[in-house]
Design a protein around this motif. Structure first.
Motif, PDB file in Angstrom:
ATOM      1  N   TYR A   1       0.942  -1.204   0.078  1.00  0.00           N
ATOM      2  CA  TYR A   1      -0.148   0.104   0.033  1.00  0.00           C
ATOM      3  C   TYR A   1       0.920   1.310  -0.010  1.00  0.00           C
ATOM      4  O   TYR A   1       0.560   2.193  -0.765  1.00  0.00           O
ATOM      5  N   SER A   2       1.748   1.294   0.966  1.00  0.00           N
ATOM      6  CA  SER A   2       2.658   2.387   0.807  1.00  0.00           C
ATOM      7  C   SER A   2       3.885   2.180   0.047  1.00  0.00           C
ATOM      8  O   SER A   2       4.526   3.377  -0.166  1.00  0.00           O
ATOM      9  N   HIS A   3       4.305   1.216  -0.192  1.00  0.00           N
ATOM     10  CA  HIS A   3       5.439   0.917  -0.915  1.00  0.00           C
ATOM     11  C   HIS A   3       6.804   1.479  -0.075  1.00  0.00           C
ATOM     12  O   HIS A   3       7.589   2.149  -0.865  1.00  0.00           O
ATOM     13  N   PHE A   4       6.539   1.472   1.217  1.00  0.00           N
ATOM     14  CA  PHE A   4       7.387   2.055   2.095  1.00  0.00           C
ATOM     15  C   PHE A   4       8.040   0.931   2.927  1.00  0.00           C
ATOM     16  O   PHE A   4       7.544   0.640   4.013  1.00  0.00           O
ATOM     17  N   ALA A   5       9.000   0.274   2.490  1.00  0.00           N
ATOM     18  CA  ALA A   5       9.719  -0.779   3.205  1.00  0.00           C
ATOM     19  C   ALA A   5      10.592  -0.577   4.507  1.00  0.00           C
ATOM     20  O   ALA A   5      11.273   0.417   4.232  1.00  0.00           O
ATOM     21  N   VAL A   6      10.315  -0.968   5.533  1.00  0.00           N
ATOM     22  CA  VAL A   6      11.104  -0.447   6.799  1.00  0.00           C
ATOM     23  C   VAL A   6      11.659  -2.288   7.421  1.00  0.00           C
ATOM     24  O   VAL A   6      10.845  -3.065   7.235  1.00  0.00           O
ATOM     25  N   GLY A   7      12.924  -1.996   7.868  1.00  0.00           N
ATOM     26  CA  GLY A   7      13.417  -2.986   8.675  1.00  0.00           C
ATOM     27  C   GLY A   7      14.077  -2.574   9.709  1.00  0.00           C
ATOM     28  O   GLY A   7      14.309  -1.355  10.185  1.00  0.00           O
TER      29      GLY A   7
ATOM     30  N   CYS B   1      10.113  -6.758  10.124  1.00  0.00           N
ATOM     31  CA  CYS B   1       9.722  -5.837   8.690  1.00  0.00           C
ATOM     32  C   CYS B   1       8.441  -5.210   9.131  1.00  0.00           C
ATOM     33  O   CYS B   1       7.405  -5.867   9.768  1.00  0.00           O
ATOM     34  N   ASN B   2       8.020  -4.175   8.291  1.00  0.00           N
ATOM     35  CA  ASN B   2       6.694  -3.751   8.366  1.00  0.00           C
ATOM     36  C   ASN B   2       5.646  -4.816   7.513  1.00  0.00           C
ATOM     37  O   ASN B   2       6.139  -5.276   6.646  1.00  0.00           O
ATOM     38  N   ILE B   3       4.452  -4.678   8.155  1.00  0.00           N
ATOM     39  CA  ILE B   3       3.493  -6.203   7.581  1.00  0.00           C
ATOM     40  C   ILE B   3       2.373  -4.989   7.491  1.00  0.00           C
ATOM     41  O   ILE B   3       1.582  -4.974   8.211  1.00  0.00           O
ATOM     42  N   GLU B   4       1.904  -4.740   6.191  1.00  0.00           N
ATOM     43  CA  GLU B   4       0.911  -3.881   6.107  1.00  0.00           C
ATOM     44  C   GLU B   4      -0.428  -4.887   5.929  1.00  0.00           C
ATOM     45  O   GLU B   4      -0.224  -6.019   5.705  1.00  0.00           O
ATOM     46  N   ASN B   5      -1.449  -3.979   5.857  1.00  0.00           N
ATOM     47  CA  ASN B   5      -2.937  -4.727   6.042  1.00  0.00           C
ATOM     48  C   ASN B   5      -3.982  -3.986   5.272  1.00  0.00           C
ATOM     49  O   ASN B   5      -3.709  -2.454   5.138  1.00  0.00           O
TER      50      ASN B   5
ATOM     51  N   ALA C   1      -4.351  -2.105  10.855  1.00  0.00           N
ATOM     52  CA  ALA C   1      -3.915  -3.077  11.312  1.00  0.00           C
ATOM     53  C   ALA C   1      -2.574  -3.225  11.085  1.00  0.00           C
ATOM     54  O   ALA C   1      -1.770  -4.281  11.230  1.00  0.00           O
ATOM     55  N   THR C   2      -2.180  -2.350  10.242  1.00  0.00           N
ATOM     56  CA  THR C   2      -0.353  -2.621   9.864  1.00  0.00           C
ATOM     57  C   THR C   2       0.395  -2.479  10.930  1.00  0.00           C
ATOM     58  O   THR C   2       0.236  -1.846  12.223  1.00  0.00           O
ATOM     59  N   LEU C   3       1.233  -3.644  10.784  1.00  0.00           N
ATOM     60  CA  LEU C   3       2.579  -3.456  11.979  1.00  0.00           C
ATOM     61  C   LEU C   3       3.870  -2.964  11.685  1.00  0.00           C
ATOM     62  O   LEU C   3       4.265  -3.273  10.489  1.00  0.00           O
ATOM     63  N   CYS C   4       4.345  -2.034  12.397  1.00  0.00           N
ATOM     64  CA  CYS C   4       5.627  -1.488  11.996  1.00  0.00           C
ATOM     65  C   CYS C   4       6.894  -2.349  12.365  1.00  0.00           C
ATOM     66  O   CYS C   4       6.747  -3.486  12.898  1.00  0.00           O
ATOM     67  N   ALA C   5       7.876  -2.303  11.526  1.00  0.00           N
ATOM     68  CA  ALA C   5       9.053  -3.070  11.679  1.00  0.00           C
ATOM     69  C   ALA C   5       9.449  -3.294  13.029  1.00  0.00           C
ATOM     70  O   ALA C   5       9.766  -4.331  13.671  1.00  0.00           O
ATOM     71  N   GLU C   6       9.627  -2.245  13.893  1.00  0.00           N
ATOM     72  CA  GLU C   6      10.079  -2.227  15.241  1.00  0.00           C
ATOM     73  C   GLU C   6       9.243  -3.065  16.291  1.00  0.00           C
ATOM     74  O   GLU C   6       9.602  -3.704  17.034  1.00  0.00           O
ATOM     75  N   ALA C   7       7.900  -3.017  15.801  1.00  0.00           N
ATOM     76  CA  ALA C   7       6.972  -3.932  16.756  1.00  0.00           C
ATOM     77  C   ALA C   7       7.142  -5.100  16.432  1.00  0.00           C
ATOM     78  O   ALA C   7       6.967  -5.988  17.222  1.00  0.00           O
TER      79      ALA C   7
ATOM     80  N   CYS D   1      15.574   7.015   9.408  1.00  0.00           N
ATOM     81  CA  CYS D   1      14.472   6.273   9.681  1.00  0.00           C
ATOM     82  C   CYS D   1      14.153   6.208  11.329  1.00  0.00           C
ATOM     83  O   CYS D   1      14.774   5.290  12.257  1.00  0.00           O
ATOM     84  N   TYR D   2      13.680   7.168  11.789  1.00  0.00           N
ATOM     85  CA  TYR D   2      13.198   7.167  13.446  1.00  0.00           C
ATOM     86  C   TYR D   2      11.905   6.286  13.509  1.00  0.00           C
ATOM     87  O   TYR D   2      10.957   6.469  12.729  1.00  0.00           O
ATOM     88  N   PRO D   3      11.805   5.789  14.674  1.00  0.00           N
ATOM     89  CA  PRO D   3      10.630   5.229  14.952  1.00  0.00           C
ATOM     90  C   PRO D   3       9.563   6.023  15.147  1.00  0.00           C
ATOM     91  O   PRO D   3       9.558   7.293  15.724  1.00  0.00           O
ATOM     92  N   CYS D   4       8.244   5.622  14.897  1.00  0.00           N
ATOM     93  CA  CYS D   4       6.966   6.450  14.689  1.00  0.00           C
ATOM     94  C   CYS D   4       6.904   6.584  16.301  1.00  0.00           C
ATOM     95  O   CYS D   4       7.434   5.751  17.427  1.00  0.00           O
ATOM     96  N   GLY D   5       5.843   7.548  16.896  1.00  0.00           N
ATOM     97  CA  GLY D   5       5.447   7.686  18.396  1.00  0.00           C
ATOM     98  C   GLY D   5       4.962   6.559  18.904  1.00  0.00           C
ATOM     99  O   GLY D   5       5.333   6.029  20.062  1.00  0.00           O
ATOM    100  N   SER D   6       4.088   5.576  18.144  1.00  0.00           N
ATOM    101  CA  SER D   6       3.638   4.501  18.669  1.00  0.00           C
ATOM    102  C   SER D   6       4.971   3.404  19.248  1.00  0.00           C
ATOM    103  O   SER D   6       4.549   2.722  20.306  1.00  0.00           O
ATOM    104  N   CYS D   7       5.827   3.282  18.169  1.00  0.00           N
ATOM    105  CA  CYS D   7       6.665   2.336  18.581  1.00  0.00           C
ATOM    106  C   CYS D   7       7.673   3.052  19.455  1.00  0.00           C
ATOM    107  O   CYS D   7       8.300   2.013  20.495  1.00  0.00           O
ATOM    108  N   ARG D   8       7.821   4.181  19.467  1.00  0.00           N
ATOM    109  CA  ARG D   8       8.500   4.687  20.926  1.00  0.00           C
ATOM    110  C   ARG D   8       7.908   4.222  22.042  1.00  0.00           C
ATOM    111  O   ARG D   8       8.695   3.923  23.024  1.00  0.00           O
TER     112      ARG D   8
HETATM  113  N1  THU Z   1       6.409   1.942   9.690  1.00  0.00           N
HETATM  114  C1  THU Z   1       7.386   1.488  10.259  1.00  0.00           C
HETATM  115  O1  THU Z   1       7.697   0.049   9.718  1.00  0.00           O
HETATM  116  N2  THU Z   1       7.956   1.935  11.636  1.00  0.00           N
HETATM  117  C2  THU Z   1       7.703   3.196  11.741  1.00  0.00           C
HETATM  118  O2  THU Z   1       8.208   3.650  12.808  1.00  0.00           O
HETATM  119  C3  THU Z   1       6.898   4.055  11.082  1.00  0.00           C
HETATM  120  C4  THU Z   1       6.161   3.455   9.845  1.00  0.00           C
HETATM  121  C5  THU Z   1       5.768   1.616   8.288  1.00  0.00           C
HETATM  122  C6  THU Z   1       4.306   1.368   8.376  1.00  0.00           C
HETATM  123  C7  THU Z   1       3.931   1.419   7.040  1.00  0.00           C
HETATM  124  O3  THU Z   1       3.893   0.273   6.478  1.00  0.00           O
HETATM  125  C8  THU Z   1       4.914   2.267   6.580  1.00  0.00           C
HETATM  126  O4  THU Z   1       5.984   2.337   7.433  1.00  0.00           O
HETATM  127  C9  THU Z   1       4.507   3.595   6.167  1.00  0.00           C
HETATM  128  O5  THU Z   1       3.959   4.325   7.243  1.00  0.00           O
END
Ligand code: THU
Length: 128
Positions: free
Chosen positions: A21-27, A41-45, A50-56, A83-90
């Motif tokens: 969906y985002s085409h934004f890969a995170v590890g 890794c991020n797992i989108e939905n 319901a997307t899961l961030c890579a850090e989570a 690539c900083y962690p999002c607020g929720s992952c912090r």
């Molecule tokens: N994403 C992460 O994996 N980690 C973050 O800290 C921020 C965002 C992912 C979620 C989504 O799949 C994509 O990046 C774009 O937001």
């Protein structure tokens, strides 16, 4: 393990990203106090929310295997932005590792290092 080696593990995990969906890969790669490393890794939905961030994913894998003490986490995307962690992952990280070192990397290799309390100075804490 060096910072660069941990970042390279995060970069490897990024290859497994499911991000149609985002085409934004995170590890991410999180290092336990004993030195063991778990990756994610991020797992989108389709629901987006319901997307899961890579850090989570990395943190969840470690906790599910019985690890609750961590010293470093490395995060990388395909971007040249650090690539900083999002607020929720912090907030997720601070539950287990309020003083964890966060390595925010660029895809090409450079990184910056912070302690989590610099990135989330006033975390929510539950005092029931
Ligand atoms: N994403 C992460 O994996 N980690 C973050 O800290 C921020 C965002 C992912 C979620 C989504 O799949 C994509 O990046 C774009 O937001």
């Amino acid at each position: 393990m060096t910072d660069k080696e941990l970042i390279d593990l995060a970069r490897g995990a990024k290859q497994h990203s499911y991000s149609p969906y985002s085409h934004f890969a995170v590890g991410a790669a999180i290092e336990c106090d004993g030195g063991l490393v778990f990756t994610g890794c991020n797992i989108e939905n389709a629901s987006f929310g319901a997307t899961l961030c890579a850090e989570a994913v990395a943190l969840s894998s470690a906790v599910a295997e019985g690890h609750r003490s961590f010293r470093r986490i490395a995060i990388v995307s395909d971007s040249e932005q650090y690539c900083y962690p999002c607020g929720s992952c912090r907030q997720l990280l601070q539950e287990f590792a309020p003083d964890i070192e966060v390595l925010a990397a660029r895809n090409s290799g450079a990184w910056v290092s912070y302690h989590l309390n610099q990135l989330l100075p006033k975390p929510f804490q539950f005092r029931g």
